[in-house]
Every structure is written in C-alpha cells, then in structure tokens.
Design a protein around this motif. Structure first.
Motif, PDB file in Angstrom:
ATOM      1  N   VAL A   1       0.861  -1.199   0.000  1.00 54.42           N
ATOM      2  CA  VAL A   1       0.000   0.000   0.000  1.00 54.42           C
ATOM      3  C   VAL A   1       0.888   1.237   0.000  1.00 54.42           C
ATOM      4  O   VAL A   1       0.669   2.197  -0.750  1.00 54.42           O
ATOM      5  CB  VAL A   1      -0.963  -0.002   1.217  1.00 54.42           C
ATOM      6  N   ARG A   2       2.001   1.151   0.798  1.00 54.43           N
ATOM      7  CA  ARG A   2       2.900   2.321   0.846  1.00 54.43           C
ATOM      8  C   ARG A   2       3.541   2.536  -0.528  1.00 54.43           C
ATOM      9  O   ARG A   2       3.615   3.653  -1.036  1.00 54.43           O
ATOM     10  CB  ARG A   2       3.979   2.104   1.923  1.00 54.43           C
ATOM     11  N   GLU A   3       3.923   1.419  -1.162  1.00 52.32           N
ATOM     12  CA  GLU A   3       4.546   1.541  -2.498  1.00 52.32           C
ATOM     13  C   GLU A   3       3.548   2.157  -3.483  1.00 52.32           C
ATOM     14  O   GLU A   3       3.878   3.080  -4.231  1.00 52.32           O
ATOM     15  CB  GLU A   3       4.976   0.143  -2.991  1.00 52.32           C
ATOM     16  N   ALA A   4       2.312   1.690  -3.411  1.00 58.72           N
ATOM     17  CA  ALA A   4       1.279   2.204  -4.328  1.00 58.72           C
ATOM     18  C   ALA A   4       1.007   3.686  -4.047  1.00 58.72           C
ATOM     19  O   ALA A   4       0.936   4.502  -4.983  1.00 58.72           O
ATOM     20  CB  ALA A   4      -0.005   1.385  -4.166  1.00 58.72           C
ATOM     21  N   ALA A   5       0.939   4.043  -2.772  1.00 67.18           N
ATOM     22  CA  ALA A   5       0.663   5.457  -2.414  1.00 67.18           C
ATOM     23  C   ALA A   5       1.795   6.351  -2.927  1.00 67.18           C
ATOM     24  O   ALA A   5       1.553   7.444  -3.469  1.00 67.18           O
ATOM     25  CB  ALA A   5       0.500   5.586  -0.910  1.00 67.18           C
ATOM     26  N   LYS A   6       3.035   5.840  -2.837  1.00 69.59           N
ATOM     27  CA  LYS A   6       4.177   6.648  -3.299  1.00 69.59           C
ATOM     28  C   LYS A   6       4.098   6.844  -4.832  1.00 69.59           C
ATOM     29  O   LYS A   6       4.279   7.947  -5.337  1.00 69.59           O
ATOM     30  CB  LYS A   6       5.499   5.922  -2.956  1.00 69.59           C
ATOM     31  N   LEU A   7       3.766   5.759  -5.555  1.00 66.04           N
ATOM     32  CA  LEU A   7       3.635   5.858  -7.018  1.00 66.04           C
ATOM     33  C   LEU A   7       2.568   6.896  -7.377  1.00 66.04           C
ATOM     34  O   LEU A   7       2.770   7.736  -8.256  1.00 66.04           O
ATOM     35  CB  LEU A   7       3.244   4.487  -7.607  1.00 66.04           C
ATOM     36  N   LEU A   8       1.471   6.885  -6.639  1.00 65.26           N
ATOM     37  CA  LEU A   8       0.369   7.832  -6.937  1.00 65.26           C
ATOM     38  C   LEU A   8       0.792   9.252  -6.593  1.00 65.26           C
ATOM     39  O   LEU A   8       0.504  10.200  -7.317  1.00 65.26           O
ATOM     40  CB  LEU A   8      -0.893   7.443  -6.160  1.00 65.26           C
ATOM     41  N   GLU A   9       1.522   9.387  -5.510  1.00 66.95           N
ATOM     42  CA  GLU A   9       1.973  10.702  -5.027  1.00 66.95           C
ATOM     43  C   GLU A   9       2.877  11.353  -6.098  1.00 66.95           C
ATOM     44  O   GLU A   9       2.732  12.512  -6.431  1.00 66.95           O
ATOM     45  CB  GLU A   9       2.752  10.479  -3.699  1.00 66.95           C
ATOM     46  N   LYS A  10       3.762  10.520  -6.669  1.00 71.53           N
ATOM     47  CA  LYS A  10       4.751  11.060  -7.621  1.00 71.53           C
ATOM     48  C   LYS A  10       4.118  11.295  -9.003  1.00 71.53           C
ATOM     49  O   LYS A  10       4.615  12.067  -9.805  1.00 71.53           O
ATOM     50  CB  LYS A  10       5.909  10.054  -7.785  1.00 71.53           C
ATOM     51  N   ALA A  11       3.008  10.616  -9.293  1.00 72.20           N
ATOM     52  CA  ALA A  11       2.455  10.620 -10.660  1.00 72.20           C
ATOM     53  C   ALA A  11       1.935  12.008 -11.059  1.00 72.20           C
ATOM     54  O   ALA A  11       1.309  12.701 -10.257  1.00 72.20           O
ATOM     55  CB  ALA A  11       1.321   9.605 -10.753  1.00 72.20           C
ATOM     56  N   GLN A  12       2.221  12.376 -12.309  1.00 73.02           N
ATOM     57  CA  GLN A  12       1.660  13.632 -12.853  1.00 73.02           C
ATOM     58  C   GLN A  12       0.267  13.351 -13.406  1.00 73.02           C
ATOM     59  O   GLN A  12      -0.649  14.126 -13.249  1.00 73.02           O
ATOM     60  CB  GLN A  12       2.544  14.136 -14.012  1.00 73.02           C
ATOM     61  N   ARG A  13       0.160  12.215 -14.097  1.00 73.31           N
ATOM     62  CA  ARG A  13      -1.130  11.899 -14.754  1.00 73.31           C
ATOM     63  C   ARG A  13      -1.586  10.516 -14.300  1.00 73.31           C
ATOM     64  O   ARG A  13      -0.865   9.532 -14.450  1.00 73.31           O
ATOM     65  CB  ARG A  13      -0.951  11.905 -16.281  1.00 73.31           C
ATOM     66  N   VAL A  14      -2.780  10.461 -13.702  1.00 73.66           N
ATOM     67  CA  VAL A  14      -3.313   9.204 -13.154  1.00 73.66           C
ATOM     68  C   VAL A  14      -4.614   8.857 -13.875  1.00 73.66           C
ATOM     69  O   VAL A  14      -5.431   9.727 -14.170  1.00 73.66           O
ATOM     70  CB  VAL A  14      -3.603   9.370 -11.636  1.00 73.66           C
ATOM     71  N   VAL A  15      -4.766   7.550 -14.179  1.00 73.98           N
ATOM     72  CA  VAL A  15      -6.065   7.060 -14.670  1.00 73.98           C
ATOM     73  C   VAL A  15      -6.612   6.102 -13.613  1.00 73.98           C
ATOM     74  O   VAL A  15      -5.878   5.252 -13.097  1.00 73.98           O
ATOM     75  CB  VAL A  15      -5.911   6.304 -16.017  1.00 73.98           C
ATOM     76  N   VAL A  16      -7.879   6.273 -13.240  1.00 76.34           N
ATOM     77  CA  VAL A  16      -8.540   5.296 -12.365  1.00 76.34           C
ATOM     78  C   VAL A  16      -9.565   4.571 -13.223  1.00 76.34           C
ATOM     79  O   VAL A  16     -10.436   5.203 -13.823  1.00 76.34           O
ATOM     80  CB  VAL A  16      -9.233   5.982 -11.167  1.00 76.34           C
ATOM     81  N   PHE A  17      -9.409   3.246 -13.346  1.00 75.67           N
ATOM     82  CA  PHE A  17     -10.234   2.409 -14.229  1.00 75.67           C
ATOM     83  C   PHE A  17     -11.057   1.496 -13.333  1.00 75.67           C
ATOM     84  O   PHE A  17     -10.495   0.714 -12.559  1.00 75.67           O
ATOM     85  CB  PHE A  17      -9.308   1.590 -15.147  1.00 75.67           C
ATOM     86  N   THR A  18     -12.400   1.618 -13.396  1.00 71.82           N
ATOM     87  CA  THR A  18     -13.198   0.851 -12.414  1.00 71.82           C
ATOM     88  C   THR A  18     -14.214  -0.087 -13.079  1.00 71.82           C
ATOM     89  O   THR A  18     -14.665   0.164 -14.199  1.00 71.82           O
ATOM     90  CB  THR A  18     -13.961   1.815 -11.473  1.00 71.82           C
ATOM     91  N   GLY A  19     -14.553  -1.116 -12.323  1.00 71.31           N
ATOM     92  CA  GLY A  19     -15.580  -2.096 -12.706  1.00 71.31           C
ATOM     93  C   GLY A  19     -16.588  -2.202 -11.582  1.00 71.31           C
ATOM     94  O   GLY A  19     -16.544  -1.462 -10.596  1.00 71.31           O
ATOM     95  N   ALA A  20     -17.481  -3.167 -11.749  1.00 75.88           N
ATOM     96  CA  ALA A  20     -18.624  -3.295 -10.833  1.00 75.88           C
ATOM     97  C   ALA A  20     -18.193  -3.419  -9.377  1.00 75.88           C
ATOM     98  O   ALA A  20     -18.924  -3.051  -8.453  1.00 75.88           O
ATOM     99  CB  ALA A  20     -19.456  -4.505 -11.244  1.00 75.88           C
TER     100      ALA A  20
END
Ligand code: BV8
Ligand code: ZN
Length: 243
Positions: free
Chosen positions: A4-23
């Motif tokens: 979770v920490r690794e993922a949060a860091k990737l999101l923190e550093k990202a300039q452009r994020v896509v959130v792709f969702t399903g049901a």
C-alpha cells in the motif's frame, strides 16, 4: 502493508493518473456486481444473454424490468469511501465500465462511461433521448415492466447501456485510450478484466510504460499486468492510497 505504501508513493509522484473501475467499486455501496445482479426472476439467466439487443427484442418487459430494478437500486444507495477516495485524487481521469452514477455523486464529475449509463434511456428505433420514468417504488425483483414508447416515433425505449455485441461509444473509447497511453499510473479497481474492448485499457497503459496498480479481493487476469496487486476491497484500500 508495504504494497500500500509503495502504491501510495507511485500515486503521489504521478503527474497523470487514470482510475479504471468495474462493478466491484460499487459493491460496498450495495450495488450487486454484474453477475450478482441476476436474482429473482432473472436468476435463471446468464448476464451475457440478458444484456443483449436480442434479449430486449425477444423480451422487452423482462429486460426493461431488470434495468429498472437496477436503476432503482442505484438511486437508493450512496457512494462508498472507495468512490470518495477516487474523487479526492488529484490529476486523475476516471474511466468506468459501470452504468451507475456513483462516481459522479461522489464528485468525479467528468467520469468517462465506456458502457453507458442507467440514467440515459433512449429510443430503440430513432435513438431519441427519453425521459427517465418516475420510479414508482422498487419494482419487485423480477417483475416484468413494459418499456415506455418514444414520443417521436412510438418505438420502444431501451436502457442507455452498451449491450454485448454493441460497439462502445467512440468518443468514450478514444478518450480512455488516450488517457491510458499518456498516464504515469493506472489504478484498476474492482474489475475482472474480462470484458473487451474495455479490458484492453489497463493493458494499453502497461504497454505505454505506466505503472499499473490493482485493487481487487480476488485474483484476476490483470494480476500479471499490475506492478502492485493490493488484495482488498475498494472501500478499505482506496482511502489509504489517497491519504
Ligand atoms: C463489442 C453494460 C463489437 C450492460 C456491459 C474481443 C474484442 C472485442 C469484443 C470482444 C472480444 N472478445 C469477446 C468480445 C465480445 C464481448 C466480450 O468482451 N465478451 C466477454 C464476456 C468475453 N464484448 C462486447 O460485446 C463489447 N462490444 O465488442 O462490440 C462491435 C464493434 C463494432 C460494431 C459492433 C460491435 C461490449 C461489452 C459491454 C457489455 N456491457 N455492461 C449492463 O451493465 O447491463 S459489461 C458488464 O460486464 C459490466 O459493465 C462489467 O464491465 C462487465 C463484467 O461484470 P462484473 O464481472 O460484475 O464486473 P467486473 O468484471 O467489473 O467484476 C467484478 C469484480 O469486482 C470482480 O473481479 C470482483 O473480484 C471484484 N470485487 C467484488 N467486490 C469488490 C471487488 N473489488 C473491489 N472491492 C470490492 N468490494
Ligand atoms: Zn423513437
């Protein structure tokens, strides 16, 4: 959890994020996922056979009743902490396969709907947009409801969703493909990644060099595409990522 920490860091550093969702992202709001939405009279059907133009042609009241029941269910529930965490993410483009309006109600106003919406019925003949019928209480699970007729051509009104065998809205698919090719991080939440061409989107992001993060309590075919796999539910995991 290190992941979770690794993922949060990737999101923190990202300039452009896509959130792709399903049901799955709407499951904790009380909206049954696509396969679980077949209860009552519809229990004996397979979603892939009911969500088709053929089923509507053969049995308009069965199919329209199913969508009216789902639309009513959606209008009685609320966005969950997963939707709210997504709405709080900066520089994020939200792309959903869902036909509910929970992302919008959580604050993600510009959500891209690849499979249409329960809230945009249209005429099955001339395509004219139709008004939403006023819901007279929850249709019983499984009640057949005869669809209204078009004011312009008297054709049957159909749900504004993309059925199996139907093309996705071109503008939505193009916007999704562009965002996926340009992003630094794609966060895929609550999708089994099996319905095409939508399921191509996370794979396109990975091919374009983005880091893919997956949130799903179950393994999916996207496990091999994701850099980080977070085995958990949307409402539990997403608020930790957006923190
Ligand atoms: C098309 C709207 C051609 C309707 C839906 C290759 C290329 C192109 C097409 C195909 C292809 N191979 C096959 C096809 C045909 C078909 C297809 O993909 N079939 C599949 C079954 C193999 N695709 C199509 O027909 C598409 N059209 O290709 O047209 C064409 C081109 C030009 C001209 C004419 C024709 C159209 C597909 C769209 C179908 N419509 N929805 C409605 O909603 O009623 S798809 C529908 O099913 C949903 O939108 C969803 O996307 C999908 C899957 O449903 P679910 O399984 O419920 O949801 P999901 O997959 O998201 O899974 C739930 C996940 O959540 C699970 O993994 C679970 O573990 C997880 N979860 C559960 N709880 C939680 C959670 N996660 C997090 N937190 C939790 N709490
Ligand atoms: Zn019409």
């Amino acid at each position: 959890m290190a992941d979770v920490r690794e993922a949060a860091k990737l999101l923190e550093k990202a300039q452009r994020v896509v959130v792709f969702t399903g049901a799955g992202i709407s499951a904790e709001s009380g909206v049954p996922t696509f396969r679980d939405a077949l209860t009552g009279l519809w229990e004996r059907f397979d979603a892939q056979s009911l969500a088709t133009p053929q089923a509507f042609q053969d049995d308009p009241d069965l199919v329209w009743g199913w969508y009216e029941w789902r639309r009513h269910r959606v209008s009685t529930v609320h966005p969950n902490p997963g939707h709210l965490a997504v709405a709080a993410m900066k520089n994020a483009v939200v792309i959903t396969q869902n036909v509910d309006d929970l992302h919008e109600r959580a604050g993600s106003a510009d959500t891209v709907h690849l499979h249409g919406s329960l809230f945009m019925p249209r005429c099955s003949q001339c395509g004219e947009a139709a008004a939403l019928p006023s819901t007279t209480g929850e249709p019983d699970e499984g009640r057949r409801v005869w669809p209204p007729s078009c004011v312009r051509c008297a054709g049957l009104i159909r749900p504004g969703v993309v059925w199996f065998g139907e093309a996705l809205p071109e503008a939505a698919l193009e916007a999704a493909a562009r965002a996926a090719s340009d992003c630094d991080v794609l966060l895929t939440v609550g999708t089994s990644g099996m319905v095409y061409p939508a399921a191509e989107i996370p794979r396109l992001a990975a091919r374009s060099g983005a880091a893919v993060i997956q949130v799903n309590p179950q393994p999916t075919p996207l496990d091999s595409v994701a850099l980080v796999n977070l085995r958990g539910s949307a409402a539990q995991v997403l608020p930790d990522l957006a923190a």
